[in-house]
Design a protein around this motif. Sequence first.
Motif, PDB file in Angstrom:
ATOM      1  N   THR A 280       0.838  -1.210   0.000  1.00 40.66           N
ATOM      2  CA  THR A 280       0.000   0.000   0.000  1.00 40.66           C
ATOM      3  C   THR A 280       0.873   1.261   0.000  1.00 40.66           C
ATOM      4  O   THR A 280       0.594   2.226  -0.716  1.00 40.66           O
ATOM      5  N   TYR A 281       1.928   1.249   0.820  1.00 44.31           N
ATOM      6  CA  TYR A 281       2.847   2.390   0.829  1.00 44.31           C
ATOM      7  C   TYR A 281       3.494   2.592  -0.547  1.00 44.31           C
ATOM      8  O   TYR A 281       3.631   3.711  -1.035  1.00 44.31           O
ATOM      9  N   ASN A 282       3.883   1.460  -1.163  1.00 42.10           N
ATOM     10  CA  ASN A 282       4.480   1.554  -2.502  1.00 42.10           C
ATOM     11  C   ASN A 282       3.519   2.193  -3.490  1.00 42.10           C
ATOM     12  O   ASN A 282       3.906   3.017  -4.317  1.00 42.10           O
ATOM     13  N   ALA A 283       2.254   1.787  -3.399  1.00 42.84           N
ATOM     14  CA  ALA A 283       1.245   2.332  -4.304  1.00 42.84           C
ATOM     15  C   ALA A 283       1.122   3.844  -4.110  1.00 42.84           C
ATOM     16  O   ALA A 283       1.037   4.610  -5.071  1.00 42.84           O
ATOM     17  N   ALA A 284       1.131   4.273  -2.853  1.00 42.48           N
ATOM     18  CA  ALA A 284       1.014   5.707  -2.568  1.00 42.48           C
ATOM     19  C   ALA A 284       2.202   6.457  -3.163  1.00 42.48           C
ATOM     20  O   ALA A 284       2.058   7.569  -3.692  1.00 42.48           O
ATOM     21  N   GLU A 285       3.372   5.821  -3.089  1.00 36.08           N
ATOM     22  CA  GLU A 285       4.565   6.457  -3.629  1.00 36.08           C
ATOM     23  C   GLU A 285       4.467   6.597  -5.154  1.00 36.08           C
ATOM     24  O   GLU A 285       4.813   7.633  -5.719  1.00 36.08           O
ATOM     25  N   GLN A 286       3.935   5.551  -5.788  1.00 34.30           N
ATOM     26  CA  GLN A 286       3.768   5.611  -7.238  1.00 34.30           C
ATOM     27  C   GLN A 286       2.811   6.732  -7.635  1.00 34.30           C
ATOM     28  O   GLN A 286       3.037   7.461  -8.590  1.00 34.30           O
ATOM     29  N   LEU A 287       1.733   6.856  -6.853  1.00 36.14           N
ATOM     30  CA  LEU A 287       0.768   7.934  -7.130  1.00 36.14           C
ATOM     31  C   LEU A 287       1.452   9.284  -7.059  1.00 36.14           C
ATOM     32  O   LEU A 287       1.228  10.167  -7.876  1.00 36.14           O
ATOM     33  N   GLN A 288       2.305   9.443  -6.025  1.00 31.63           N
ATOM     34  CA  GLN A 288       2.998  10.716  -5.868  1.00 31.63           C
ATOM     35  C   GLN A 288       3.964  10.974  -7.006  1.00 31.63           C
ATOM     36  O   GLN A 288       4.315  12.101  -7.285  1.00 31.63           O
ATOM     37  N   HIS A 289       4.401   9.878  -7.653  1.00 31.16           N
ATOM     38  CA  HIS A 289       5.292  10.054  -8.798  1.00 31.16           C
ATOM     39  C   HIS A 289       4.513  10.079 -10.109  1.00 31.16           C
ATOM     40  O   HIS A 289       5.058   9.781 -11.169  1.00 31.16           O
ATOM     41  N   ASN A 290       3.221  10.384  -9.984  1.00 33.20           N
ATOM     42  CA  ASN A 290       2.386  10.611 -11.163  1.00 33.20           C
ATOM     43  C   ASN A 290       2.106   9.405 -12.042  1.00 33.20           C
ATOM     44  O   ASN A 290       1.814   9.556 -13.224  1.00 33.20           O
ATOM     45  N   VAL A 291       2.209   8.203 -11.495  1.00 31.75           N
ATOM     46  CA  VAL A 291       1.696   7.037 -12.209  1.00 31.75           C
ATOM     47  C   VAL A 291       0.169   7.165 -12.170  1.00 31.75           C
ATOM     48  O   VAL A 291      -0.377   7.659 -11.188  1.00 31.75           O
TER      49      VAL A 291
END
Length: 307
Positions: A280-291
């Motif tokens: 879940t944390y990884n997903a949030a990080e991806q979102l922040q990187h505009n995926v």
Amino acid sequence: MFFRDVYGHENALQGLQDILRGGRPSGGYVFVGPTGVGRRTLMNAFAATLLCKSAGVEACGSCESCVLLAAGNHPDYVELVMEGSTVSVDEMREFCHQIEFSPMISARRVCVINDADAMTVQAANCFLKTLEEPPPSVVLLLRAESTDRLLKTIVSRCQAIRLGPLPLPLLQDILAERGVADADILATLSEGALGKALVLAEGAIAEVWGEMDEAVAKLRPGRALALAETLLGWASRLKGEKGRAREGEMHVLELLSLLFRRRLREIDESRVILRQLDLTYNAAEQLQHNVTGELVMRNLALSLCSA
Ligand SMILES: [Zn+2]
């Protein structure tokens, strides 16, 4: 419109009351902080006290000025009126024209720009002329999420009042006191912004939270597709007042990680949950990187179901 209605922000509040005590406010103040953190409440209290005839450090609530202000009819209180999502140069010209008048009932005029970071460059340049030489009896109050999107020349001519997020325990107490359900969840999700917590409280958050609890109990291979649809559905229900898709997606991931963290506390066998939390944390990080949200949610659903 009273300082006593402001929660937290003791330093800013003290600073403003010191200014009032001194009796000689400067020409411009910019209230900076994240949405919903209490900028408007604090700014309104300051405006009311600047206009109040009692000349104290809190508006009296009963003089001619306070009564007119509460009724929205104060002749010395001017707010910039904005039609679209930006402040146009025409709207700014009209506002600057209003600033020129002398006070009618109060000692000064208070002129307010609520979304100062929405000024177009032309509007900002137009405003700058007024800000450079404001009429002596005018106090300009600006509100912005950050000073980054304001012209440096505007920021340098205003005193900045910076408001940070409220401490989590304080926010939880305020929400609980107001009888808001799920105060702890809302406090966490709103990142210390009372206004945001109250908006979330009116939305679908409690419903989504209940559904999430059920869905997480049913994670297994073969359910990834359905879970991805569910995640995206939640995201669109949690979009918030400005309808930003990313905001809804972040809320879903924040709720999910909150849920996993809770299960971690309750359940002995924690290896799987730690893995889920990590994903879940990884997903949030991806979102922040505009995926894109769609891709993030689909990948997350797939890996959660096989974790
Ligand atoms: Zn008053």
